[in-house]
Design a protein around this motif. Structure first.
Motif, PDB file in Angstrom:
ATOM      1  N   ASP A   5       0.845  -1.191   0.000  1.00  0.00           N
ATOM      2  CA  ASP A   5       0.000   0.000   0.000  1.00  0.00           C
ATOM      3  C   ASP A   5       0.884   1.246   0.000  1.00  0.00           C
ATOM      4  OD1 ASP A   5       0.364  -0.957   3.004  1.00  0.00           O
ATOM      5  OD2 ASP A   5       0.158   1.220   2.992  1.00  0.00           O
ATOM      6  N   GLU A   6       0.291   2.352  -0.405  1.00  0.00           N
ATOM      7  CA  GLU A   6       0.958   3.652  -0.289  1.00  0.00           C
ATOM      8  C   GLU A   6       0.004   4.601   0.421  1.00  0.00           C
ATOM      9  OE1 GLU A   6       2.732   4.879  -4.293  1.00  0.00           O
ATOM     10  OE2 GLU A   6       1.715   3.014  -4.752  1.00  0.00           O
ATOM     11  N   GLU A  75       4.935  10.627   1.422  1.00  0.00           N
ATOM     12  CA  GLU A  75       4.309   9.341   1.130  1.00  0.00           C
ATOM     13  C   GLU A  75       5.064   8.279   1.913  1.00  0.00           C
ATOM     14  OE1 GLU A  75       3.453   8.085  -3.077  1.00  0.00           O
ATOM     15  OE2 GLU A  75       4.643   6.337  -2.475  1.00  0.00           O
ATOM     16  N   LYS A 394       1.761  -2.396 -14.357  1.00  0.00           N
ATOM     17  CA  LYS A 394       3.182  -2.109 -14.161  1.00  0.00           C
ATOM     18  C   LYS A 394       4.038  -3.289 -14.616  1.00  0.00           C
ATOM     19  CE  LYS A 394       2.841   0.764  -9.862  1.00  0.00           C
ATOM     20  NZ  LYS A 394       2.996   0.724  -8.374  1.00  0.00           N
TER      21      LYS A 394
HETATM   22  P1  ADP Z   1       4.599   3.939  -7.157  1.00  0.00           P
HETATM   23  O1  ADP Z   1       4.669   5.264  -6.463  1.00  0.00           O
HETATM   24  O2  ADP Z   1       5.255   3.898  -8.470  1.00  0.00           O
HETATM   25  O3  ADP Z   1       3.200   3.395  -7.238  1.00  0.00           O
HETATM   26  P2  ADP Z   1       5.863   2.852  -4.771  1.00  0.00           P
HETATM   27  O4  ADP Z   1       7.213   2.255  -4.749  1.00  0.00           O
HETATM   28  O5  ADP Z   1       5.665   4.135  -4.062  1.00  0.00           O
HETATM   29  O6  ADP Z   1       5.424   2.886  -6.304  1.00  0.00           O
HETATM   30  O7  ADP Z   1       4.824   1.841  -4.123  1.00  0.00           O
HETATM   31  C1  ADP Z   1       4.605   0.576  -4.637  1.00  0.00           C
HETATM   32  C2  ADP Z   1       4.000  -0.362  -3.642  1.00  0.00           C
HETATM   33  O8  ADP Z   1       4.208  -1.649  -4.173  1.00  0.00           O
HETATM   34  C3  ADP Z   1       4.613  -0.357  -2.249  1.00  0.00           C
HETATM   35  O9  ADP Z   1       3.618  -0.526  -1.287  1.00  0.00           O
HETATM   36  C4  ADP Z   1       5.513  -1.596  -2.263  1.00  0.00           C
HETATM   37  O10 ADP Z   1       5.614  -2.189  -0.977  1.00  0.00           O
HETATM   38  C5  ADP Z   1       4.771  -2.508  -3.179  1.00  0.00           C
HETATM   39  N1  ADP Z   1       5.619  -3.491  -3.846  1.00  0.00           N
HETATM   40  C6  ADP Z   1       6.952  -3.517  -3.961  1.00  0.00           C
HETATM   41  N2  ADP Z   1       7.354  -4.608  -4.646  1.00  0.00           N
HETATM   42  C7  ADP Z   1       6.235  -5.274  -4.984  1.00  0.00           C
HETATM   43  C8  ADP Z   1       5.987  -6.480  -5.703  1.00  0.00           C
HETATM   44  N3  ADP Z   1       6.955  -7.213  -6.227  1.00  0.00           N
HETATM   45  N4  ADP Z   1       4.715  -6.840  -5.866  1.00  0.00           N
HETATM   46  C9  ADP Z   1       3.705  -6.111  -5.358  1.00  0.00           C
HETATM   47  N5  ADP Z   1       3.889  -4.991  -4.666  1.00  0.00           N
HETATM   48  C10 ADP Z   1       5.133  -4.565  -4.480  1.00  0.00           C
END
Ligand code: ADP
Ligand code: MG
Ligand code: MG
Ligand code: MG
Ligand code: MG
Ligand code: MG
Length: 671
Positions: A5-6, A75, A394
């Motif tokens: 999550d973000e 964030e 993505k």
């Molecule tokens: P963006 O801002 O590009 O959407 P972020 O890095 O801020 O990307 O957030 C992406 C989210 O995806 C974070 O919560 C992270 O923990 C999660 N994440 C990281 N790696 C994976 C993965 N392999 N599969 C699913 N979620 C992931």
């Protein structure tokens, strides 16, 4: 199946001696403090506080903080994505609390991270930032916000400036004002200055950019300065990723309406409840030709939507995706599509990417133009990350094996971590139910667009209906669905799922596959909706076939897998929040904020949200959203909160926050 999550925050300064609450522009200092804190990298200042909420991972996986567009924003994501284990779902809320606590720990005494979508007086006349900067700067050329409102990293002001220059004028973010008893009508935004002559763009308002009865805003910060809750899922392969993307798309507008939290702009009550269209307008870089205001001469296409918009096509290889669901008028770059087809990509995915590439890159770093490095995906990511759609597909970046991911982006941020965890967990569970049962939520993509508009209405959650698929079950129900039906029927009020699904005729008229439903019907099912009468749009038409409801589907799914009792009970508190928000038993954040303003002794029923009302509102939000560590600071700053240290869940429930009105209507569980 990893996911993450973000959570996005506004940083405000609040103290009892200051009559105003302000946006703190110290993002860079706060991020630096976080990055330089060695004790944080060992155990985090807040970890001891969190042990009683049982986060076994707290010591190992400290959250990650990221910059955002606004210089007043932060964030935070979990330090590591969450795994497949159901118990992990219970770590989300403690981790969100940990993030808030760590963030607070690296702020000044009078600074707080809050999770409101928008700052109520962003762009109001007078002072709303700390420190104060005068308008108007060369980048934004806004008459309401200074350039210093944006993250100073060159990318962000350049983004804003290039959107404005591509468009040929400032962005125009006009939100209908909420007409209250004493709101003058027709209403003219009293904050618009028609006499500025600093930039050519100052002519915009003289040329009609600020129509009557609309709150007028003119800069990217009014949209990209909003906070949301995003969820990213890993798929086991590209096929599953494409399926998730499609099946979650129709849920977007419903979740937007359900998480509504944005009723105030620039010091005025708006007649809409969500942030979406405002962000869309705030980054709309289309030229007059692309907008259809002038005949096409220099540009290649008329483009019906902003680059921030609901997604415009489906991408799955699912045979249930009928051509009729796709938009025949989708604009794509044919040459790029052909190149992708020639390279071996299938038609649907090539169409998706050829649609993203109708947009120009808005920011490119000089170094990236020196030579084309085919081992990198930077140029793709540049286009992808400025196509802000409600779903994002993505692909794995060239340099790692992170997998195919799908991001769910429409939800509004909620005031508490309890609510944010609830919505995150709900989306995870419905995604797993979709995959496990092979659920089918397809409706024509243009109906999803229409739903997105519908979601903006004030109280859309109760007053509006959304296009939704009548029968979500696969043509041939999977064993899992059949097997779990009796159990779910029993566990659902009025046997929501008990009626056997009728297989749809794949060749029948597409129009027969979907109908209008209330959010209550979509989330709780038609049977439950009939029995819970809070909603105003006639629920549960007797002549219609039953719709099972997303919550009952999630419960069927939980019945079909092994979840221990403790975990199941905890998950139930989250599902309960969603259920009651959908039925109207609990209020949306937007409704709670409106009520707070309407009942404030200083509110004059004229749609104006004054500095004093804003201060009290944000003060209440600090209390509600804060964890124990920040509560400490709140008390020092004079907010009355006698019970704050006892408000944890599981401590007897006697924890109504004194001085915060109607909290029970928002959260349910604290009363
Ligand atoms: P963006 O801002 O590009 O959407 P972020 O890095 O801020 O990307 O957030 C992406 C989210 O995806 C974070 O919560 C992270 O923990 C999660 N994440 C990281 N790696 C994976 C993965 N392999 N599969 C699913 N979620 C992931
Ligand atoms: Mg992010
Ligand atoms: Mg991002
Ligand atoms: Mg973000
Ligand atoms: Mg994201
Ligand atoms: Mg909390």
């Amino acid at each position: 199946m990893l996911w993450g999550d973000e959570v996005e925050y506004l940083v405000v300064t609040y103290s009892k001696d200051d009559p105003r609450v302000l946006l703190s522009l110290r993002q860079a200092d706060i991020l630096k403090a976080l990055a330089n804190d060695e004790s944080l990298s060992i155990d985090g200042g807040c970890v001891p506080d969190l042990q009683h909420v049982g986060n076994p991972h707290a010591k190992k996986q400290l959250p990650v903080f990221h910059p955002e567009f606004g210089r007043f924003m932060l964030e935070a994501t979990p330090g590591k994505p969450w795994g497949i284990d159901f118990k992990e779902l219970l770590n989300v809320e403690p981790d969100m609390k940990l993030r808030r606590c760590i963030a607070k720990d690296h702020m000044l005494q009078n600074e707080y991270p809050i999770t409101l979508t928008t700052f109520p007086r962003l762009g109001s006349p007078g002072v709303f930032t700390d420190p104060y900067y005068p308008v108007s700067g060369p980048k934004l050329r806004s008459q309401f916000v200074p350039d210093e409102i944006a993250n100073p990293h060159i990318r962000f002001p350049t983004l804003a400036a290039n959107i404005r220059s591509r468009r040929g004028r400032k962005v125009q973010v006009n939100v209908p004002v909420f007409r209250d008893e004493k709101t003058p009508w027709p209403w003219k935004d009293p904050t618009v200055n028609y006499d500025m002559h600093q930039w050519p763009e100052d002519d915009d308002v003289r040329n009609g950019a600020a129509p009557d009865n609309f709150i007028h805003m003119d800069a990217m910060a009014f949209g990209m300065g909003s906070c949301c809750l995003q969820i990213t899922f890993q798929a086991k392969n590209i096929t599953e990723g494409r399926q998730m993307y499609d099946q979650l798309s129709p849920l977007g507008p419903v979740m937007l309406a359900l998480t509504a939290a944005t009723p105030i702009y620039k010091g005025f009550l708006a007649d809409t409840d969500v942030r979406w269209n405002q962000i869309s307008k705030a980054v709309d870089d289309r030229t007059p030709e692309e907008l259809g205001e002038k005949p096409l001469k220099n540009d290649r296409w008329r483009i019906p939507k902003s680059r921030y918009a609901s997604n415009s096509t489906y991408i799955s290889t699912d045979p249930r995706l009928r051509p009729e669901y796709l938009d025949p008028n989708l604009v794509i770059d044919q040459e790029i599509k052909q190149q992708l087809l020639d390279g071996g990509m299938d038609d649907r995915l090539a169409t998706h990417f050829a649609h993203l590439f109708i947009r120009d890159p808005i920011v490119i770093f000089n170094e990236d133009l020196q030579e084309l490095d085919l081992s990198k995906t930077d140029h793709f990511e540049n286009i992808q990350s400025t196509n802000w759609q409600h779903m994002r597909f993505k692909p794995p970046p060239a340099d790692n094996s992170i997998g195919w991911r799908v991001e769910f982006r429409p939800m509004e941020i909620q005031i508490t971590d309890f609510e944010n965890a609830a919505f995150a967990v709900f989306i995870v569970l419905i995604t797993r139910a979709i995959l496990s049962f092979g659920l089918n939520f397809y409706i024509p993509i243009v109906k999803v667009d229409e739903n997105m508009e519908t979601a903006h209405a004030r109280d859309a959650v109760l007053d509006r209906k959304f296009w939704f698929r009548r029968n979500p079950f696969p043509v041939r129900p999977s064993r899992a669905v059949q097997g779990s039906r009796p159990a779910s029927g029993a566990s659902t009020p009025n046997g929501g799922v008990s009626r056997p699904p009728t297989p749809p005729t794949p060749t029948g008229p597409v129009e027969d596959e979907y109908r209008l439903m209330s959010v209550n019907e979509v989330i709780n099912g038609t049977a439950y909706a009939r029995s819970s009468s809070t909603t105003t749009v006639g629920d549960g038409d007797e002549d219609e076939e039953e719709f099972p409801g997303l919550i009952p589907l999630v419960e069927s799914y939980l019945d079909s897998v092994n979840v221990d009792v403790v975990t199941r009970c905890e998950l139930a508190t989250y599902l309960d929040l969603i259920r009651k928000r959908a039925s109207g038993e609990l209020w949306t954040t937007a409704k709670w904020i409106r009520h707070f303003v309407a009942t404030h002794p200083k509110y004059e029923r004229d749609s104006v949200v004054t500095e004093e009302i804003t201060k009290d509102l944000v003060g209440a939000v600090i209390i509600i959203g804060g964890d124990d560590a920040s509560q400490q600071g709140v008390e020092d700053n004079g907010i009355k909160d006698e019970n704050s240290n006892k408000k944890r869940k599981g401590d007897g429930g006697h924890s109504v926050l004194e001085g915060v009105p109607d909290l029970g209507r928002l959260l349910g569980r604290f009363i």
